[in-house]
Design a protein around this motif. Structure first.
Motif, PDB file in Angstrom:
ATOM      1  N   ILE A  40       0.819  -1.203   0.000  1.00  0.00           N
ATOM      2  CA  ILE A  40       0.000   0.000   0.000  1.00  0.00           C
ATOM      3  C   ILE A  40       0.854   1.255   0.000  1.00  0.00           C
ATOM      4  N   VAL A  41       1.707   1.392   1.006  1.00  0.00           N
ATOM      5  CA  VAL A  41       2.396   2.672   1.213  1.00  0.00           C
ATOM      6  C   VAL A  41       3.557   2.879   0.243  1.00  0.00           C
ATOM      7  N   HIS A  42       4.334   1.845  -0.042  1.00  0.00           N
ATOM      8  CA  HIS A  42       5.474   1.994  -0.952  1.00  0.00           C
ATOM      9  C   HIS A  42       5.017   2.236  -2.382  1.00  0.00           C
ATOM     10  N   THR A  43       4.014   1.499  -2.819  1.00  0.00           N
ATOM     11  CA  THR A  43       3.618   1.595  -4.220  1.00  0.00           C
ATOM     12  C   THR A  43       2.998   2.952  -4.539  1.00  0.00           C
ATOM     13  N   VAL A  44       2.040   3.366  -3.721  1.00  0.00           N
ATOM     14  CA  VAL A  44       1.428   4.681  -3.939  1.00  0.00           C
ATOM     15  C   VAL A  44       2.472   5.777  -3.768  1.00  0.00           C
ATOM     16  N   GLY A  45       3.231   5.695  -2.683  1.00  0.00           N
ATOM     17  CA  GLY A  45       4.217   6.732  -2.410  1.00  0.00           C
ATOM     18  C   GLY A  45       5.266   6.864  -3.495  1.00  0.00           C
ATOM     19  N   ALA A  46       5.789   5.753  -3.965  1.00  0.00           N
ATOM     20  CA  ALA A  46       6.862   5.800  -4.959  1.00  0.00           C
ATOM     21  C   ALA A  46       6.356   6.205  -6.339  1.00  0.00           C
ATOM     22  N   VAL A  47       5.214   5.650  -6.756  1.00  0.00           N
ATOM     23  CA  VAL A  47       4.683   6.015  -8.065  1.00  0.00           C
ATOM     24  C   VAL A  47       4.348   7.503  -8.110  1.00  0.00           C
ATOM     25  N   MET A  48       3.758   8.013  -7.059  1.00  0.00           N
ATOM     26  CA  MET A  48       3.397   9.428  -7.035  1.00  0.00           C
ATOM     27  C   MET A  48       4.603  10.335  -6.789  1.00  0.00           C
ATOM     28  N   SER A  49       5.747   9.752  -6.485  1.00  0.00           N
ATOM     29  CA  SER A  49       6.976  10.516  -6.239  1.00  0.00           C
ATOM     30  C   SER A  49       7.942  10.517  -7.409  1.00  0.00           C
ATOM     31  N   ILE A  50       7.602   9.874  -8.507  1.00  0.00           N
ATOM     32  CA  ILE A  50       8.575   9.651  -9.576  1.00  0.00           C
ATOM     33  C   ILE A  50       9.336  10.920  -9.974  1.00  0.00           C
ATOM     34  N   PRO A  51       8.685  12.052 -10.218  1.00  0.00           N
ATOM     35  CA  PRO A  51       9.466  13.244 -10.592  1.00  0.00           C
ATOM     36  C   PRO A  51      10.417  13.707  -9.494  1.00  0.00           C
ATOM     37  N   ARG A  52       9.963  13.638  -8.238  1.00  0.00           N
ATOM     38  CA  ARG A  52      10.805  14.086  -7.117  1.00  0.00           C
ATOM     39  C   ARG A  52      11.997  13.152  -6.919  1.00  0.00           C
ATOM     40  N   ILE A  53      11.774  11.852  -7.088  1.00  0.00           N
ATOM     41  CA  ILE A  53      12.875  10.896  -6.958  1.00  0.00           C
ATOM     42  C   ILE A  53      13.958  11.206  -7.986  1.00  0.00           C
ATOM     43  N   GLU A  54      13.540  11.429  -9.229  1.00  0.00           N
ATOM     44  CA  GLU A  54      14.512  11.692 -10.291  1.00  0.00           C
ATOM     45  C   GLU A  54      15.170  13.052 -10.143  1.00  0.00           C
ATOM     46  N   VAL A  66       5.655  12.988   0.329  1.00  0.00           N
ATOM     47  CA  VAL A  66       4.630  12.560  -0.630  1.00  0.00           C
ATOM     48  C   VAL A  66       3.195  12.633  -0.092  1.00  0.00           C
ATOM     49  N   TRP A  67       3.012  12.585   1.239  1.00  0.00           N
ATOM     50  CA  TRP A  67       1.668  12.345   1.756  1.00  0.00           C
ATOM     51  C   TRP A  67       0.819  13.604   1.879  1.00  0.00           C
ATOM     52  N   THR A  68       0.586  14.225   0.725  1.00  0.00           N
ATOM     53  CA  THR A  68      -0.333  15.347   0.621  1.00  0.00           C
ATOM     54  C   THR A  68      -1.768  14.807   0.636  1.00  0.00           C
ATOM     55  N   PRO A  69      -2.764  15.667   0.845  1.00  0.00           N
ATOM     56  CA  PRO A  69      -4.148  15.164   0.898  1.00  0.00           C
ATOM     57  C   PRO A  69      -4.582  14.372  -0.337  1.00  0.00           C
ATOM     58  N   SER A  70      -4.193  14.828  -1.523  1.00  0.00           N
ATOM     59  CA  SER A  70      -4.621  14.127  -2.744  1.00  0.00           C
ATOM     60  C   SER A  70      -3.977  12.756  -2.873  1.00  0.00           C
ATOM     61  N   VAL A  71      -2.689  12.658  -2.543  1.00  0.00           N
ATOM     62  CA  VAL A  71      -2.017  11.360  -2.597  1.00  0.00           C
ATOM     63  C   VAL A  71      -2.592  10.435  -1.531  1.00  0.00           C
ATOM     64  N   TRP A  72      -2.933  10.999  -0.381  1.00  0.00           N
ATOM     65  CA  TRP A  72      -3.543  10.177   0.667  1.00  0.00           C
ATOM     66  C   TRP A  72      -4.878   9.606   0.193  1.00  0.00           C
ATOM     67  N   ASN A  73      -5.619  10.386  -0.600  1.00  0.00           N
ATOM     68  CA  ASN A  73      -6.874   9.882  -1.159  1.00  0.00           C
ATOM     69  C   ASN A  73      -6.633   8.652  -2.036  1.00  0.00           C
ATOM     70  N   ILE A  74      -5.542   8.664  -2.804  1.00  0.00           N
ATOM     71  CA  ILE A  74      -5.208   7.515  -3.651  1.00  0.00           C
ATOM     72  C   ILE A  74      -4.900   6.307  -2.783  1.00  0.00           C
ATOM     73  N   LEU A  75      -4.119   6.529  -1.718  1.00  0.00           N
ATOM     74  CA  LEU A  75      -3.805   5.426  -0.797  1.00  0.00           C
ATOM     75  C   LEU A  75      -5.080   4.825  -0.230  1.00  0.00           C
ATOM     76  N   GLU A  76      -6.012   5.665   0.173  1.00  0.00           N
ATOM     77  CA  GLU A  76      -7.232   5.150   0.780  1.00  0.00           C
ATOM     78  C   GLU A  76      -8.091   4.390  -0.234  1.00  0.00           C
ATOM     79  N   LYS A  77      -8.089   4.832  -1.496  1.00  0.00           N
ATOM     80  CA  LYS A  77      -8.821   4.089  -2.530  1.00  0.00           C
ATOM     81  C   LYS A  77      -8.211   2.707  -2.746  1.00  0.00           C
ATOM     82  N   LEU A  78      -6.868   2.648  -2.809  1.00  0.00           N
ATOM     83  CA  LEU A  78      -6.194   1.358  -2.958  1.00  0.00           C
ATOM     84  C   LEU A  78      -6.465   0.482  -1.748  1.00  0.00           C
TER      85      LEU A  78
END
Length: 206
Positions: A40-54, A66-78
């Motif tokens: 849950i946490v690694h996949t959402v966090g890393a995919v949504m972080s791709i530009p920042r990681i690079e 990474v854990w802004t409100p919108s990204v947190w919404n994605i985590l909760e959906k998953l």
């Protein structure tokens, strides 16, 4: 810890308890696998972080940023898709944050999301991932999300966010992560059927 086959659970517990470690025992290896936090946490966090990681490489800390409100919404959906699969198998719908709280604190009266944010923002949190092709994606997507998607397909439970994350991660890495993961073909549909039927408590298995 989940035990397979289930009829060996009492024997396995009697042996494992001799280690003196306070293990928590699940009713199934599937239940344990679905509560893997990294799925849950690694996949959402890393995919949504791709530009920042690079962009930041070794200076990036996913948990801090990474854990802004919108990204947190994605985590909760998953997480909801995970719980739908759990429920379909006859297990309790337990949120990721509540499992996180169970793992990281004895403070039962605190909110699970509050505990996660405390955990994520610890000043000692290790930086990372430093590259997109890291275990956060190359391990946790094929071994976690591909498995969740496979179970969803087998049980006729929709997993659109899970599928979308697999597709985005595969596109980013330019390879098919389903080919590397726990898909129906790789696991063997007959093996999934045997493990599910071993549970004996799913209310609708076709």
């Amino acid at each position: 810890i989940g035990i397979y086959p289930v009829h060996q659970k009492d024997y396995a517990v009697s042996k494992l308890d001799q280690l003196g470690t306070p293990f928590a025992y699940a009713d199934s290896v599937i239940e344990t696998a679905l509560h893997n936090p990294n799925m849950i946490v690694h996949t959402v966090g890393a995919v949504m972080s791709i530009p920042r990681i690079e962009k930041k490489k070794d200076e990036y800390c996913m948990y801090w940023e990474v854990w802004t409100p919108s990204v947190w919404n994605i985590l909760e959906k998953l997480d909801g898709e995970k719980m739908n699969v759990l429920e379909h198998l006859g297990f309790e719908r337990i949120r990721y944050v509540d499992i996180c709280k169970f793992r990281n604190t004895l403070e039962d009266d605190r909110d699970g999301k509050e505990i996660f944010m405390w955990y994520a923002n610890m000043p000692t949190r290790a930086k990372g991932p430093s590259k997109v092709d890291s275990r956060y994606i190359s391990e946790d997507v094929p071994q976690g999300l591909v498995m969740l998607e496979a179970l969803g397909k087998k049980l006729h439970v929709e997993t659109p966010v899970c599928t979308a994350l697999i597709e985005i991660a595969s596109a980013a890495l330019q390879r098919n992560l389903r080919d590397e993961g726990r898909s129906l073909d790789v696991l063997g549909e007959e093996n999934i059927t045997a493990i599910i039927e071993d549970i004996g408590n799913c209310y609708e298995f076709v």
